[in-house]
Design a protein around this motif. Structure first.
Motif, short mmCIF file in Angstrom:
data_model
loop_
_atom_site.label_atom_id
_atom_site.label_comp_id
_atom_site.label_asym_id
_atom_site.label_seq_id
_atom_site.Cartn_x
_atom_site.Cartn_y
_atom_site.Cartn_z
N UNK A 10 0.83 -1.21 0.00
CA UNK A 10 0.00 0.00 0.00
C UNK A 10 0.87 1.25 0.00
N UNK A 11 1.96 1.22 0.77
CA UNK A 11 2.88 2.36 0.80
C UNK A 11 3.56 2.55 -0.56
N UNK A 12 3.89 1.45 -1.21
CA UNK A 12 4.52 1.54 -2.53
C UNK A 12 3.60 2.24 -3.52
N UNK A 13 2.31 1.95 -3.45
CA UNK A 13 1.35 2.63 -4.32
C UNK A 13 1.17 4.09 -3.90
N UNK A 14 1.10 4.31 -2.59
CA UNK A 14 0.88 5.66 -2.06
C UNK A 14 2.01 6.60 -2.46
N UNK A 15 3.26 6.12 -2.38
CA UNK A 15 4.41 6.97 -2.63
C UNK A 15 5.01 6.76 -4.02
N UNK A 16 4.19 6.30 -4.94
CA UNK A 16 4.68 5.95 -6.28
C UNK A 16 5.40 7.11 -6.95
N UNK A 17 4.91 8.34 -6.77
CA UNK A 17 5.54 9.47 -7.45
C UNK A 17 6.90 9.82 -6.84
N UNK A 18 7.09 9.47 -5.58
CA UNK A 18 8.42 9.61 -4.98
C UNK A 18 9.36 8.51 -5.48
N UNK A 19 8.83 7.31 -5.59
CA UNK A 19 9.68 6.17 -5.93
C UNK A 19 10.23 6.26 -7.34
N UNK A 20 9.54 6.96 -8.23
CA UNK A 20 10.05 7.12 -9.60
C UNK A 20 10.79 8.45 -9.78
N UNK A 22 13.67 10.75 -9.89
CA UNK A 22 15.11 10.60 -10.04
C UNK A 22 15.85 11.39 -8.96
N UNK A 23 16.79 10.74 -8.30
CA UNK A 23 17.53 11.37 -7.24
C UNK A 23 16.89 11.22 -5.88
N UNK A 24 15.70 10.64 -5.83
CA UNK A 24 15.00 10.43 -4.55
C UNK A 24 14.70 8.94 -4.39
N UNK A 25 13.73 8.44 -5.12
CA UNK A 25 13.47 7.01 -5.22
C UNK A 25 13.24 6.29 -3.90
N UNK A 26 13.48 4.98 -3.95
CA UNK A 26 13.23 4.14 -2.79
C UNK A 26 14.12 4.50 -1.61
N UNK A 27 15.37 4.87 -1.87
CA UNK A 27 16.29 5.21 -0.78
C UNK A 27 15.80 6.45 -0.04
N UNK A 28 15.34 7.45 -0.79
CA UNK A 28 14.82 8.66 -0.16
C UNK A 28 13.57 8.37 0.65
N UNK A 29 12.70 7.53 0.12
CA UNK A 29 11.46 7.21 0.83
C UNK A 29 11.74 6.40 2.09
#
Length: 250
Positions: A10-20, A22-29
């Motif tokens: 659910x979090x992956x869907x919620x934060x999808x725009x962060x996860x894609x 560039x320069x932020x992605x999964x590590x930033x989240x």
């Protein structure tokens, strides 16, 4: 897009725009989710900052505010509803966060931040946001953040303008007194009650405070350390002012 192992589906869907992003992605989240933020004041500046940080997925927020919601707050303090009038602002803000994002843990300090407990309290956070409306509180929070070596995001607004800066003397930036020297008093701080405030200006500055907190937590970009970003709504203009002064001794 692969699912992040530290985020639920659910979090992956919620934060999808962060996860894609560039320069932020999964590590930033992940860093946001692990982050702990203290917000001092759930009013004009705290409202947009808290909302933005909750939406972004900060893992924990402690919200401190001893005041209660009044009708005149609703012109700019958008966390609160008509039904919240008379309710403690920190409690009202925590209700908003819970409704927006159940993945964010909140703690409420209805008594605000006291001088006796400030330094010990601040040590348990990664960043502090100060949107309080007195220099006494601002200085107390700044001293605690400096002693605990925790970055402080500071914002202020008045009439048609506002400002935001980041104080981190332990990283070589100037102390809080570079912006608000010892001789300054509350008369030198913009008063919304006395002078008025264009409501959306608080959203601009509170939003910028949230951006600076996210930058500190995620490690992206260059925080406003040693600089003050000034916003003038009437001119639709941003200006930058450099702050003089050296950081604290290591």
């Amino acid at each position: 897009m692969a699912s992040d192992p530290l985020l639920s589906p659910e979090e992956t869907r919620r934060y999808a725009r962060h996860l894609v992003l560039k320069g932020f992605g999964g590590a930033g989240q992940q860093r946001l989710k692990a982050g702990r933020v203290l917000v001092v004041g759930a009013g004009g500046l705290g409202s947009p900052a808290i909302a933005a940080l909750a939406a972004a997925g900060v893992g924990h927020m402690t919200i401190a505010d001893p005041d209660s919601v009044s009708l005149s707050n609703l012109q700019r303090q958008t966390l609160h509803r008509l039904a919240d009038i008379g309710r403690n602002k920190a409690q009202s803000a925590a209700r908003f966060v819970a409704d927006l994002n159940p993945h964010v843990e909140t703690m409420v300090l209805e008594a605000g931040v006291t001088a006796e407990a400030a330094t010990a309290l601040v040590r348990s956070f990664d960043v502090v946001l100060d949107g309080s409306d007195t220099l006494h509180t601002r200085r107390m929070v700044a001293a605690a953040a400096e002693a605990a070596k925790v970055p402080l995001v500071s914002g202020a607004v008045g009439q048609f303008s506002g400002q935001v800066s980041v104080f981190a003397p332990h990283l070589g930036g100037p102390r809080h007194e570079a912006l608000f020297p010892a001789e300054a008093g509350d008369a030198d701080l913009p008063s919304c009650e006395a002078n008025g405030i264009l409501g959306p200006v608080t959203a601009v500055i509170g939003g910028l405070m949230a951006v600076e907190a996210i930058k500190v937590l995620s490690g992206i970009g260059v925080p406003l350390i040693g600089r003050v970003l000034l916003y003038d709504a009437r001119e639709a203009a941003f200006h930058e002012m450099m702050l003089e002064g050296q950081g604290a001794e290591p």
